[in-house]
Design a protein around this motif. Structure first.
Motif, PDB file in Angstrom:
ATOM      1  N   CYS A  37       0.827  -1.216   0.000  1.00  0.00           N
ATOM      2  CA  CYS A  37       0.000   0.000   0.000  1.00  0.00           C
ATOM      3  C   CYS A  37       0.855   1.257   0.000  1.00  0.00           C
ATOM      4  N   PHE A  38       1.937   1.248   0.778  1.00  0.00           N
ATOM      5  CA  PHE A  38       2.826   2.401   0.805  1.00  0.00           C
ATOM      6  C   PHE A  38       3.391   2.665  -0.587  1.00  0.00           C
ATOM      7  N   LYS A  39       3.871   1.615  -1.233  1.00  0.00           N
ATOM      8  CA  LYS A  39       4.429   1.759  -2.581  1.00  0.00           C
ATOM      9  C   LYS A  39       3.375   2.217  -3.577  1.00  0.00           C
ATOM     10  N   GLU A  40       2.163   1.709  -3.452  1.00  0.00           N
ATOM     11  CA  GLU A  40       1.077   2.086  -4.353  1.00  0.00           C
ATOM     12  C   GLU A  40       0.747   3.578  -4.228  1.00  0.00           C
ATOM     13  N   VAL A  41       0.636   4.071  -3.005  1.00  0.00           N
ATOM     14  CA  VAL A  41       0.332   5.486  -2.790  1.00  0.00           C
ATOM     15  C   VAL A  41       1.504   6.349  -3.248  1.00  0.00           C
ATOM     16  N   LEU A  42       2.722   5.934  -2.937  1.00  0.00           N
ATOM     17  CA  LEU A  42       3.895   6.693  -3.354  1.00  0.00           C
ATOM     18  C   LEU A  42       3.977   6.783  -4.878  1.00  0.00           C
ATOM     19  N   LYS A  43       3.722   5.688  -5.554  1.00  0.00           N
ATOM     20  CA  LYS A  43       3.747   5.687  -7.017  1.00  0.00           C
ATOM     21  C   LYS A  43       2.677   6.622  -7.577  1.00  0.00           C
ATOM     22  N   SER A  44       1.495   6.595  -6.988  1.00  0.00           N
ATOM     23  CA  SER A  44       0.415   7.474  -7.434  1.00  0.00           C
ATOM     24  C   SER A  44       0.775   8.942  -7.229  1.00  0.00           C
ATOM     25  N   LEU A  45       1.396   9.251  -6.094  1.00  0.00           N
ATOM     26  CA  LEU A  45       1.827  10.628  -5.838  1.00  0.00           C
ATOM     27  C   LEU A  45       2.885  11.073  -6.843  1.00  0.00           C
ATOM     28  N   CYS A  46       3.795  10.191  -7.170  1.00  0.00           N
ATOM     29  CA  CYS A  46       4.830  10.525  -8.154  1.00  0.00           C
ATOM     30  C   CYS A  46       4.215  10.806  -9.522  1.00  0.00           C
ATOM     31  N   LEU A  47       3.237  10.025  -9.922  1.00  0.00           N
ATOM     32  CA  LEU A  47       2.551  10.264 -11.190  1.00  0.00           C
ATOM     33  C   LEU A  47       1.775  11.579 -11.152  1.00  0.00           C
ATOM     34  N   PHE A  48       1.173  11.882 -10.008  1.00  0.00           N
ATOM     35  CA  PHE A  48       0.422  13.121  -9.839  1.00  0.00           C
ATOM     36  C   PHE A  48       1.351  14.328  -9.947  1.00  0.00           C
ATOM     37  N   VAL A  49       2.517  14.229  -9.341  1.00  0.00           N
ATOM     38  CA  VAL A  49       3.476  15.333  -9.371  1.00  0.00           C
ATOM     39  C   VAL A  49       3.907  15.629 -10.800  1.00  0.00           C
ATOM     40  N   VAL A  50       4.115  14.606 -11.594  1.00  0.00           N
ATOM     41  CA  VAL A  50       4.519  14.803 -12.985  1.00  0.00           C
ATOM     42  C   VAL A  50       3.448  15.592 -13.740  1.00  0.00           C
TER      43      VAL A  50
END
Length: 64
Positions: A37-50
């Motif tokens: 879950c941590f990795k999933e949220v972190l990945k989503s945040l990284c995509l959002f930042v882009v």
């Protein structure tokens, strides 16, 4: 597991610098689930930042 719970686990982890074990105890999930879950949220945040933060090309910026 809901998105809200995943984000809550992520925010708890970064807010209090919680270990995986602390998150397991607080949210009653396994270490594998917490990590996933941590990795999933972190990945989503990284995509959002882009999408939100766009680099500015200095060649095309005008100065007054």
């Amino acid at each position: 597991m809901s998105v809200i719970e995943k984000v809550a686990m992520f925010l708890f982890t970064i807010a209090v610098e919680a270990s995986n074990r602390q998150v397991q105890e607080k949210f009653q999930h396994s270490s594998v689930t917490v990590s996933r879950c941590f990795k999933e949220v972190l990945k989503s945040l990284c995509l959002f930042v882009v999408e939100v933060i766009k680099p500015v090309d200095p060649q095309f910026t005008s100065t007054p």
